[in-house]
Motif scaffolding. Structure first.
Motif, short mmCIF file in Angstrom:
data_model
loop_
_atom_site.label_atom_id
_atom_site.label_comp_id
_atom_site.label_asym_id
_atom_site.label_seq_id
_atom_site.Cartn_x
_atom_site.Cartn_y
_atom_site.Cartn_z
N VAL A 128 -18.87 -92.74 -47.15
CA VAL A 128 -18.22 -91.51 -47.59
C VAL A 128 -16.99 -91.89 -48.39
O VAL A 128 -16.18 -92.73 -47.96
CB VAL A 128 -17.81 -90.63 -46.40
N LEU B 158 -20.97 -88.49 -50.80
CA LEU B 158 -21.71 -89.14 -49.72
C LEU B 158 -22.69 -90.08 -50.38
O LEU B 158 -23.48 -89.68 -51.24
CB LEU B 158 -22.47 -88.11 -48.88
N ARG C 226 -19.36 -84.46 -52.36
CA ARG C 226 -18.93 -84.02 -51.04
C ARG C 226 -19.19 -82.53 -50.80
O ARG C 226 -19.60 -82.14 -49.70
CB ARG C 226 -17.44 -84.33 -50.86
N LEU D 34 -16.63 -86.67 -43.56
CA LEU D 34 -17.32 -85.61 -44.30
C LEU D 34 -16.75 -84.23 -44.00
O LEU D 34 -16.78 -83.33 -44.85
CB LEU D 34 -18.81 -85.62 -43.97
#
Length: 220
Positions: A132, A137, A169, A217
């Protein structure tokens, strides 16, 4: 599926010490910040549908023939584990592992899972690495490895790691680590298109890296 499961179990304990942080730092953009890295496996179980381009040509068969094929495939999977039959695999996966992801063909989870699907004949093994950044990602694949490779082999595999799939993201709706059946360390990543996919680590490995991915995340 059975050969894939065997290789995963044999290598899950072997690969815990490889450090992918330095290689991934080189792979991201110069002004992109790497927030979390975790080696993981796409969870065993029924997953999202393959992307449309990956679907084999449809063959119209009578319903009785299709049912007989599914039953035969399940029996083949149980009696001869190294043989693979797609419908049988799906039934055995559902019974043994449950659901590991959902998504229509071409969804985020669909394309992610397909990007890490082994292409037969499988003659080597690759780690799956999640990362991340402050923008994306990333799903990465290591270089090829063998079951009994040396430390030098592992270092070469880490150096050959490459990005095979990524999304911005904002395409991630949620991520969390929790229990699934007897596994307390399953990471579920949900996407804004409604699809989701689960990742795990071998039972002997720590779940902290997966929790760091979820935290990076979601900001939780």
């Amino acid at each position: 599926m059975r050969s894939r499961l065997w290789l995963t179990r044999r290598t899950g304990q072997r690969r815990a010490g490889i450090n992918y942080q330095e290689r991934l730092t080189d792979l991201v953009e110069p002004d992109e910040q790497l927030l979390a890295v975790a080696k993981a496996e796409i969870a065993q179980g029924v997953g999202p549908a393959d992307p449309p381009a990956a679907d084999p040509p449809a063959v119209d068969r009578p319903a009785s023939s299709r049912a007989a094929g599914v039953v035969s495939g399940v029996l083949l999977n149980l009696l001869v584990p190294l043989l693979s039959f797609s419908a049988g695999d799906r039934i055995v996966d559902r019974v043994a592992f449950g659901v590991a992801g959902r998504g229509v063909p071409g969804s985020a989870a669909s394309t992610l899972r397909f990007a890490r699907r082994p292409v037969p004949p499988v003659t080597s093994i690759e780690d799956t690495v999640l990362a991340v950044t402050d923008r994306r990602l990333l799903v990465c694949a290591s270089g090829p490895m063998t079951i009994w490779s040396s430390r030098a082999d592992d270092e070469r595999a880490a150096a050959a790691t490459r990005i095979v799939w990524s999304v911005p993201r904002p395409a991630v709706a949620d991520a969390r680590v929790g229990w699934h059946r007897l596994n307390p360390k399953r990471l579920r990543i949900e996407f804004t298109d409604g699809s989701w996919l689960a990742f795990t680590v071998p039972i002997a490995e720590h779940g902290k890296p997966l929790r760091e991915i979820a935290a990076a995340l979601t900001g939780r």
